[in-house]
Design a protein around this motif. Sequence first.
Motif, PDB file in Angstrom:
ATOM      1  N   ILE A   5       0.932  -1.235   0.061  1.00  0.00           N
ATOM      2  CA  ILE A   5       0.127   0.091  -0.013  1.00  0.00           C
ATOM      3  C   ILE A   5       0.919   1.025   0.076  1.00  0.00           C
ATOM      4  CG2 ILE A   5      -0.474   0.130   2.665  1.00  0.00           C
ATOM      5  CD1 ILE A   5      -3.001   0.871   0.090  1.00  0.00           C
ATOM      6  N   LEU A   6       1.973   1.252   0.835  1.00  0.00           N
ATOM      7  CA  LEU A   6       2.875   2.272   0.721  1.00  0.00           C
ATOM      8  C   LEU A   6       3.395   2.377  -0.659  1.00  0.00           C
ATOM      9  CD1 LEU A   6       4.708   4.619   2.192  1.00  0.00           C
ATOM     10  CD2 LEU A   6       6.423   2.538   2.529  1.00  0.00           C
ATOM     11  N   GLY A   7       3.962   1.542  -1.488  1.00  0.00           N
ATOM     12  CA  GLY A   7       4.404   1.778  -2.679  1.00  0.00           C
ATOM     13  C   GLY A   7       3.366   2.303  -3.621  1.00  0.00           C
ATOM     14  N   GLU A   8       2.193   1.802  -3.675  1.00  0.00           N
ATOM     15  CA  GLU A   8       0.892   2.202  -4.468  1.00  0.00           C
ATOM     16  C   GLU A   8       0.697   3.555  -4.178  1.00  0.00           C
ATOM     17  OE1 GLU A   8      -2.307  -0.347  -3.693  1.00  0.00           O
ATOM     18  OE2 GLU A   8      -1.389  -2.203  -4.293  1.00  0.00           O
ATOM     19  N   ARG A   9       0.916   4.079  -2.929  1.00  0.00           N
ATOM     20  CA  ARG A   9       0.313   5.349  -2.597  1.00  0.00           C
ATOM     21  C   ARG A   9       1.340   6.282  -3.107  1.00  0.00           C
ATOM     22  NH1 ARG A   9      -3.838   5.727   1.783  1.00  0.00           N
ATOM     23  NH2 ARG A   9      -5.352   4.062   0.554  1.00  0.00           N
ATOM     24  N   LEU A  10       2.648   5.986  -2.946  1.00  0.00           N
ATOM     25  CA  LEU A  10       3.844   6.456  -3.258  1.00  0.00           C
ATOM     26  C   LEU A  10       3.883   6.874  -4.995  1.00  0.00           C
ATOM     27  CD1 LEU A  10       6.843   5.512  -1.105  1.00  0.00           C
ATOM     28  CD2 LEU A  10       5.481   7.692  -1.027  1.00  0.00           C
ATOM     29  N   GLY A  41       7.154  -1.643  -3.488  1.00  0.00           N
ATOM     30  CA  GLY A  41       7.105  -2.463  -2.258  1.00  0.00           C
ATOM     31  C   GLY A  41       8.087  -3.317  -1.732  1.00  0.00           C
ATOM     32  N   LEU A  42       9.584  -2.954  -2.461  1.00  0.00           N
ATOM     33  CA  LEU A  42      10.370  -3.986  -2.095  1.00  0.00           C
ATOM     34  C   LEU A  42      11.455  -3.484  -0.971  1.00  0.00           C
ATOM     35  CD1 LEU A  42      11.538  -4.325  -5.620  1.00  0.00           C
ATOM     36  CD2 LEU A  42      10.257  -5.762  -4.388  1.00  0.00           C
ATOM     37  N   SER A  43      11.297  -2.331  -0.639  1.00  0.00           N
ATOM     38  CA  SER A  43      12.146  -1.786   0.420  1.00  0.00           C
ATOM     39  C   SER A  43      10.987  -0.733   1.205  1.00  0.00           C
ATOM     40  CB  SER A  43      13.217  -1.130   0.030  1.00  0.00           C
ATOM     41  OG  SER A  43      13.884  -0.440   0.939  1.00  0.00           O
ATOM     42  N   ASN A  44      11.454  -0.544   2.622  1.00  0.00           N
ATOM     43  CA  ASN A  44      10.672   0.690   3.431  1.00  0.00           C
ATOM     44  C   ASN A  44      11.526   1.673   3.603  1.00  0.00           C
ATOM     45  OD1 ASN A  44      11.796  -1.161   4.992  1.00  0.00           O
ATOM     46  ND2 ASN A  44      10.406  -0.809   6.675  1.00  0.00           N
ATOM     47  N   LEU A  65       0.620   5.117   4.674  1.00  0.00           N
ATOM     48  CA  LEU A  65       0.531   3.822   5.440  1.00  0.00           C
ATOM     49  C   LEU A  65      -0.888   2.958   5.134  1.00  0.00           C
ATOM     50  CD1 LEU A  65       2.491   4.365   8.402  1.00  0.00           C
ATOM     51  CD2 LEU A  65       3.483   3.411   6.326  1.00  0.00           C
ATOM     52  N   GLY A  66      -1.645   3.420   4.467  1.00  0.00           N
ATOM     53  CA  GLY A  66      -2.871   2.830   4.324  1.00  0.00           C
ATOM     54  C   GLY A  66      -3.726   2.841   5.544  1.00  0.00           C
ATOM     55  N   ARG A  67      -3.535   3.594   6.490  1.00  0.00           N
ATOM     56  CA  ARG A  67      -4.346   3.802   7.723  1.00  0.00           C
ATOM     57  C   ARG A  67      -5.784   4.287   7.646  1.00  0.00           C
ATOM     58  NH1 ARG A  67      -1.301   5.056  13.048  1.00  0.00           N
ATOM     59  NH2 ARG A  67      -3.412   4.638  13.827  1.00  0.00           N
ATOM     60  N   ILE A  68      -5.606   5.418   6.768  1.00  0.00           N
ATOM     61  CA  ILE A  68      -6.965   6.204   6.372  1.00  0.00           C
ATOM     62  C   ILE A  68      -6.592   6.487   4.874  1.00  0.00           C
ATOM     63  CG2 ILE A  68      -6.667   7.530   8.524  1.00  0.00           C
ATOM     64  CD1 ILE A  68      -5.638   9.982   7.066  1.00  0.00           C
ATOM     65  N   HIS A  69      -7.884   6.694   4.345  1.00  0.00           N
ATOM     66  CA  HIS A  69      -8.094   6.824   2.948  1.00  0.00           C
ATOM     67  C   HIS A  69      -8.460   8.298   2.247  1.00  0.00           C
ATOM     68  CE1 HIS A  69      -8.139   2.502   2.639  1.00  0.00           C
ATOM     69  NE2 HIS A  69      -9.031   2.548   3.516  1.00  0.00           N
ATOM     70  N   VAL A  70      -8.048   9.298   3.080  1.00  0.00           N
ATOM     71  CA  VAL A  70      -8.238  10.426   2.941  1.00  0.00           C
ATOM     72  C   VAL A  70      -6.802  11.213   3.001  1.00  0.00           C
ATOM     73  CG1 VAL A  70      -9.143  12.763   3.639  1.00  0.00           C
ATOM     74  CG2 VAL A  70     -10.543  10.807   4.041  1.00  0.00           C
TER      75      VAL A  70
END
Length: 130
Positions: A5-10, A41-44, A65-70
């Motif tokens: 999710i982090l990678g997708e958001r970035l 999503g291969l590294s953080n 981090l995908g904890r919220i969607h706003v």
Amino acid sequence: MDLSILGERLKELRDDYHYKQKKVSDDLGITIYQLSRYENGLSNPTPDLLNAFADYYDASVDYLLGRIHVKKITSDTYVHLTPTQKSILDFFENSPSLSFDEGEAETLQEALEDLEKYYEFLKFKAQKKT
């Protein structure tokens, strides 16, 4: 940390800004290789770099981090909410294990109005049972 999710958001945010990886990596002082690994999503990233991404894209770390969607909740947005909407938002923000998928709402206000309707419906159903 959910790397996917982090990678997708970035990647989504970079695309929203129409930035090339070169620009982002130069602006943040990282290599294109590092940025690519984060987006795939291969590294953080370190906590400091995660905060830098949030500042760079004007988003919250919780969103990344995908904890919220706003993307970002500002104090200006918050003051215009109804008391019920504030209560709902506070409940979700203080319950990190809870989340809900993005619906059709395009703004925080619309999402909270939808949640408020659902909340009132559930209260009605509970009262009807008694």
